[in-house]
Design an enzyme around this catalytic site. Sequence first.
Site, PDB file in Angstrom:
ATOM      1  N   ASP A   1       0.836  -1.217   0.000  1.00 44.83           N
ATOM      2  CA  ASP A   1       0.000   0.000   0.000  1.00 44.83           C
ATOM      3  C   ASP A   1       0.862   1.254   0.000  1.00 44.83           C
ATOM      4  OD1 ASP A   1      -2.343  -1.618   0.389  1.00 44.83           O
ATOM      5  OD2 ASP A   1      -1.731  -1.821   2.470  1.00 44.83           O
TER       6      ASP A   1
ATOM      7  N   SER B   1       2.314   6.764   0.592  1.00 42.55           N
ATOM      8  CA  SER B   1       1.521   5.901   1.454  1.00 42.55           C
ATOM      9  C   SER B   1       0.092   5.989   0.937  1.00 42.55           C
ATOM     10  CB  SER B   1       1.610   6.381   2.902  1.00 42.55           C
ATOM     11  OG  SER B   1       0.722   5.644   3.689  1.00 42.55           O
ATOM     12  N   ARG B   2      -0.420   4.877   0.404  1.00 41.18           N
ATOM     13  CA  ARG B   2      -1.714   4.956  -0.283  1.00 41.18           C
ATOM     14  C   ARG B   2      -2.907   4.978   0.660  1.00 41.18           C
ATOM     15  NH1 ARG B   2       0.827   0.845  -3.698  1.00 41.18           N
ATOM     16  NH2 ARG B   2       2.071   2.025  -5.170  1.00 41.18           N
ATOM     17  N   VAL B   3      -2.772   4.403   1.834  1.00 42.81           N
ATOM     18  CA  VAL B   3      -3.923   4.382   2.737  1.00 42.81           C
ATOM     19  C   VAL B   3      -3.658   5.077   4.075  1.00 42.81           C
ATOM     20  CG1 VAL B   3      -4.949   2.298   1.762  1.00 42.81           C
ATOM     21  CG2 VAL B   3      -3.309   2.084   3.605  1.00 42.81           C
TER      22      VAL B   3
END
Lengths: 117, 507
Positions: free
Chosen positions: B343, B368-370
């Site tokens: 992620d 940081s995707r989430v």
Amino acid sequence: MNRQTLKQLVLASYTDSELDARKINKISDLLSKKELKLYIRALKNSEKQNTILLEVPSRNLIDEGSLQDLFPDKRISVSVDPELLVGMRFQDNDDIFEFSLKNTLDKITEHIKEQYD
Amino acid sequence: MIDSDTIIKQLEDKVKGFHYDAKTQNVGKVEVNHDGVITASGLSKAVMGERVVVSDSVSGVVLDLTEDSASIILLDESSSIKEGDTVRTTGELLGIVVADDILGRVVNPLGIPLDGKPGIKKGTLMPLEKIAAGVVDRMDVDTPLKTGIKAIDAMIPIGRGQRELIIGDRGLGKTAIAVDTIINQKNVAKGQKKVLSIYVAIGQKQSTIAQIIGKLKEEGVLENTVIVAASSSDPAALQYLAPYAGTAIAEYFLKKGEDVLIVYDDLTKQAWAYRQISLVLGRPAGREAYPGDIFYVHSRLLERAVKLNKENGGGSITALPIIETQAGDISAYIPTNVISITDGQIFVESELFNSGVRPAINVGFSVSRVGSAAQTGAMKSVAGKMKLELAQYRELAAFAQFGSELDPETSRQLERGKRSTELFKQNQYRPLAEEYEILSIIAVTRGHLDDIPVEDISRFESELHEYAGGKKHQKIIERLASGEKLKEEDLKLADEIIKEFKKGFTK
């Protein structure tokens, strides 16, 4: 030589459920060294599948006739292992079944050891 | 003198719970032994992943099954195994016995202790291979996992249940980031659960592992950490299984509703071990000689990182896999695979490292995707524009090298950028609590550092933290630590503290 051919060669090596030396010699003459290795291995496997290996603590404790009734299509090879104490251990192809007093005692020892740990 | 009845009673107690079953076993014979990987005939009832015992002494796992043979990887020294030796199935899938007292221990992937203490015999047998939790059991990542590293917590925030890759060349501080994160877990933020840590060392030198254990012990976090070690001298099979063993331990605590952080250091070496096993097994080699299922090896592992919903205990497993690149090439096979599975990634760069920026995180390539959903309101309100500003600074700095004439706004941005970069430098093993991270970011983003010489920034920051940590400023520090979104009056209060401190700061 593919698996199918190998199976057919093995089947052709038997006469009345017994290995036929004449047929085997004839087949082996026609095979290369590599093929012969595979053929021997396949014969061994086939023999293993057709044989029940039975271990007993004493020959007096078994009735071979009634055992043959239990496995009518297989040859029974009996050997003696006094360590079994009572009962028997038999191997059918690659399965081993153990019904012996030695196995029971081993399991009890193992269980007690676990309890101590 | 004990009477006979008592003796019998004691014996009866000992065998209580004992059930007699006739022993049935499926056996086979070793045909070939190829450096830790054996081919056995028979074993017609063996299943994939089943544990087998060779010659009544060496354990192995079934990895390939054909019509008349099984390929087995050995988990122990294999030189004594020869053709014709007996292989027996056990009816068990490979697992590791886990109990609460595994915390603070150093074990190998089979659960055998490496720290000289007694083994863990009573506990739950956790399977090494397990299908990850499904979508119904999961929930969004919503709780932050603090690393204590300013650059990460501000710009690449990690949430509990996230998979964040740490990637970069050797010797640039990837392990340092992971170890700092573990150390920071001793600081439990108000209203949040503590985080247990698992450090999986794969293919590393024994001395490096010992050094990490020593550091964790020194920092007082070893008691909340489990070390799973498969060093470079261990068989390839153990190196391949180590991350799964670590995850199995993490899942034991997950079941209890705990939050767990797991570091895989590193998955490149696990991929090497798996490639070695696959080539010996005779599987077709693909790109870079890796087998076709190398993606699945990593994806099924990292998919087990999870944030469970309340009905399932609400626990989480946060994964920090590490990947080593060669000459910064993130487009190689394994890096691209793991980047696509995770992620987000933290990219450490040699240029930054050599120019003294440590941790050498390239903010432009890191993402940081989430995690931003899990960032606290307080951090969000101060760090929102940091990433963009720093990226702009890098661009400007590159252009500024070509000319001397700069407009005042560009000069201001460059000066601010220099100070931000300096501020994000952080010593190893010195993770910061969130309130101090926020205070530092306020100091730079609201221009308090603009008149401080760059070389004094580090001293300014540490002295500011010391000053703000006093009883007098407890209220604002508590406010920053609360995690709630900061109001203008909170920021003004922080400004006042910084201004007050600046009066006494000698440049």
